[in-house]
Scaffold this active site. Structure first.
Site, PDB file in Angstrom:
ATOM      1  CE  LYS A  18      -2.387  -0.950   3.764  1.00  0.00           C
ATOM      2  NZ  LYS A  18      -1.842  -2.255   4.231  1.00  0.00           N
ATOM      3  NE  ARG A  44      -4.426  -1.476  10.345  1.00  0.00           N
ATOM      4  CZ  ARG A  44      -3.409  -0.981   9.640  1.00  0.00           C
ATOM      5  NH1 ARG A  44      -3.515   0.164   9.009  1.00  0.00           N
ATOM      6  NH2 ARG A  44      -2.297  -1.650   9.561  1.00  0.00           N
ATOM      7  NE  ARG A  82       7.230  -2.504   6.154  1.00  0.00           N
ATOM      8  CZ  ARG A  82       5.908  -2.366   6.034  1.00  0.00           C
ATOM      9  NH1 ARG A  82       5.373  -2.045   4.884  1.00  0.00           N
ATOM     10  NH2 ARG A  82       5.119  -2.574   7.059  1.00  0.00           N
ATOM     11  NE  ARG A 114       6.270  -0.065  10.207  1.00  0.00           N
ATOM     12  CZ  ARG A 114       5.142  -0.213   9.550  1.00  0.00           C
ATOM     13  NH1 ARG A 114       4.975   0.345   8.371  1.00  0.00           N
ATOM     14  NH2 ARG A 114       4.168  -0.935  10.076  1.00  0.00           N
ATOM     15  NE  ARG A 155       2.015  -4.984  11.661  1.00  0.00           N
ATOM     16  CZ  ARG A 155       3.191  -4.940  11.018  1.00  0.00           C
ATOM     17  NH1 ARG A 155       4.254  -5.513  11.546  1.00  0.00           N
ATOM     18  NH2 ARG A 155       3.284  -4.313   9.871  1.00  0.00           N
TER      19      ARG A 155
HETATM   20  P1  ADP Z   1       0.996  -2.120   8.080  1.00  0.00           P
HETATM   21  O1  ADP Z   1      -0.078  -1.961   7.052  1.00  0.00           O
HETATM   22  O2  ADP Z   1       2.281  -2.596   7.492  1.00  0.00           O
HETATM   23  O3  ADP Z   1       0.548  -2.869   9.289  1.00  0.00           O
HETATM   24  P2  ADP Z   1       0.676   0.626   8.992  1.00  0.00           P
HETATM   25  O4  ADP Z   1       1.742   1.645   8.901  1.00  0.00           O
HETATM   26  O5  ADP Z   1      -0.544   0.840   8.184  1.00  0.00           O
HETATM   27  O6  ADP Z   1       1.417  -0.709   8.620  1.00  0.00           O
HETATM   28  O7  ADP Z   1       0.220   0.438  10.524  1.00  0.00           O
HETATM   29  C1  ADP Z   1       1.130   0.173  11.556  1.00  0.00           C
HETATM   30  C2  ADP Z   1       0.376   0.034  12.890  1.00  0.00           C
HETATM   31  O8  ADP Z   1      -0.271   1.297  13.188  1.00  0.00           O
HETATM   32  C3  ADP Z   1      -0.762  -0.993  12.913  1.00  0.00           C
HETATM   33  O9  ADP Z   1      -0.303  -2.283  13.231  1.00  0.00           O
HETATM   34  C4  ADP Z   1      -1.677  -0.391  14.012  1.00  0.00           C
HETATM   35  O10 ADP Z   1      -1.196  -0.674  15.302  1.00  0.00           O
HETATM   36  C5  ADP Z   1      -1.544   1.110  13.798  1.00  0.00           C
HETATM   37  N1  ADP Z   1      -2.597   1.640  12.882  1.00  0.00           N
HETATM   38  C6  ADP Z   1      -2.390   2.177  11.645  1.00  0.00           C
HETATM   39  N2  ADP Z   1      -3.549   2.558  11.088  1.00  0.00           N
HETATM   40  C7  ADP Z   1      -4.525   2.252  11.981  1.00  0.00           C
HETATM   41  C8  ADP Z   1      -5.939   2.379  11.998  1.00  0.00           C
HETATM   42  N3  ADP Z   1      -6.610   2.888  10.941  1.00  0.00           N
HETATM   43  N4  ADP Z   1      -6.608   1.956  13.095  1.00  0.00           N
HETATM   44  C9  ADP Z   1      -5.966   1.435  14.129  1.00  0.00           C
HETATM   45  N5  ADP Z   1      -4.644   1.278  14.196  1.00  0.00           N
HETATM   46  C10 ADP Z   1      -3.916   1.669  13.142  1.00  0.00           C
END
Ligand code: ADP
Length: 194
Positions: free
Chosen positions: A14, A89, A128, A134, A146
């Site tokens: 994404k 999400r 990554r 991260r 996750r």
């Molecule tokens: P990835 O898609 O690789 O998991 P993101 O950068 O989108 O990475 O998200 C990293 C973390 O940030 C998630 O595991 C969650 O804890 C938090 N997070 C991100 N976006 C949301 C959201 N819309 N609602 C709740 N938690 C979120």
């Protein structure tokens, strides 16, 4: 306005595709993951609260994320459209987003969902983790958590948009450019129809 959601599990590409899409279509990139990581880097109270969830692979509470999106909208009033990445999400977030967009007399045009096998996803995330700094990408247990959260809490979001006939599946394996072309094809088709 023209608003898109880029949907898919962690590691589905994404972020990579968002960068290319916002450049091509002139949209604002709204990545809740990036916004949260910025809050953590700035050591804000929101960031400190969010970090404890993110480090465990759990979702940050809906009201925190929705509040953050709302203030992002306030800061980007003249935007011609948004590309949502990593948001919504949960179904509660999707419902809140529909409402916020409705207030702006706009809506989601399409939800583009990148489909990638779990085996490939774990491989990509661990890779990554070697370079991204991260912490949630270096621990396989956190990665698996996750995915479990994605299946339980995020896949119902797909149903929400399938019902609204906005959901489009895109093959997320192949070269970055092949996937980008497939996304653009869907977007251009949608833009032509509207
Ligand atoms: P990835 O898609 O690789 O998991 P993101 O950068 O989108 O990475 O998200 C990293 C973390 O940030 C998630 O595991 C969650 O804890 C938090 N997070 C991100 N976006 C949301 C959201 N819309 N609602 C709740 N938690 C979120």
């Amino acid at each position: 306005m023209f608003n898109l959601i880029l949907f898919g599990p962690p590691g589905s590409g994404k972020g990579t595709q968002s960068d290319k899409l916002v450049e091509k279509y002139g949209l604002k990139h709204l990545s809740t993951g990036n916004l949260l990581r910025q809050e953590i880097a700035d050591k804000t109270p929101l960031g400190i609260e969010a970090k404890s969830f993110m480090d465990k692979g759990q979702l940050v509470p809906d009201e925190v994320v929705i509040g953050m999106v709302d203030s992002y909208f306030d800061q980007h009033k003249g935007a011609k459209g948004f590309l949502f990445d990593g948001f919504p999400r949960t179904v509660a977030q999707a419902v809140a987003l529909d409402k916020l967009l409705d207030l702006k007399n706009t809506s989601i045009a399409s939800v583009l969902a990148l489909e990638v096998s779990e085996e490939e996803l774990v491989k990509r995330l661990l890779n990554r983790g070697k370079t991204s700094g991260r912490s949630d990408d270096t621990n396989e247990e956190v990665i698996r958590k996750r995915f479990a959260v994605y299946i339980n809490e995020t896949t119902p979001v797909a149903e929400h948009y399938k019902k609204a006939k906005k959901f489009i599946a895109i093959k997320g394996e192949g070269s970055v450019n092949e996937i980008f072309s497939a996304l653009c094809k869907s977007i251009d088709k949608k833009m032509d129809r509207d």
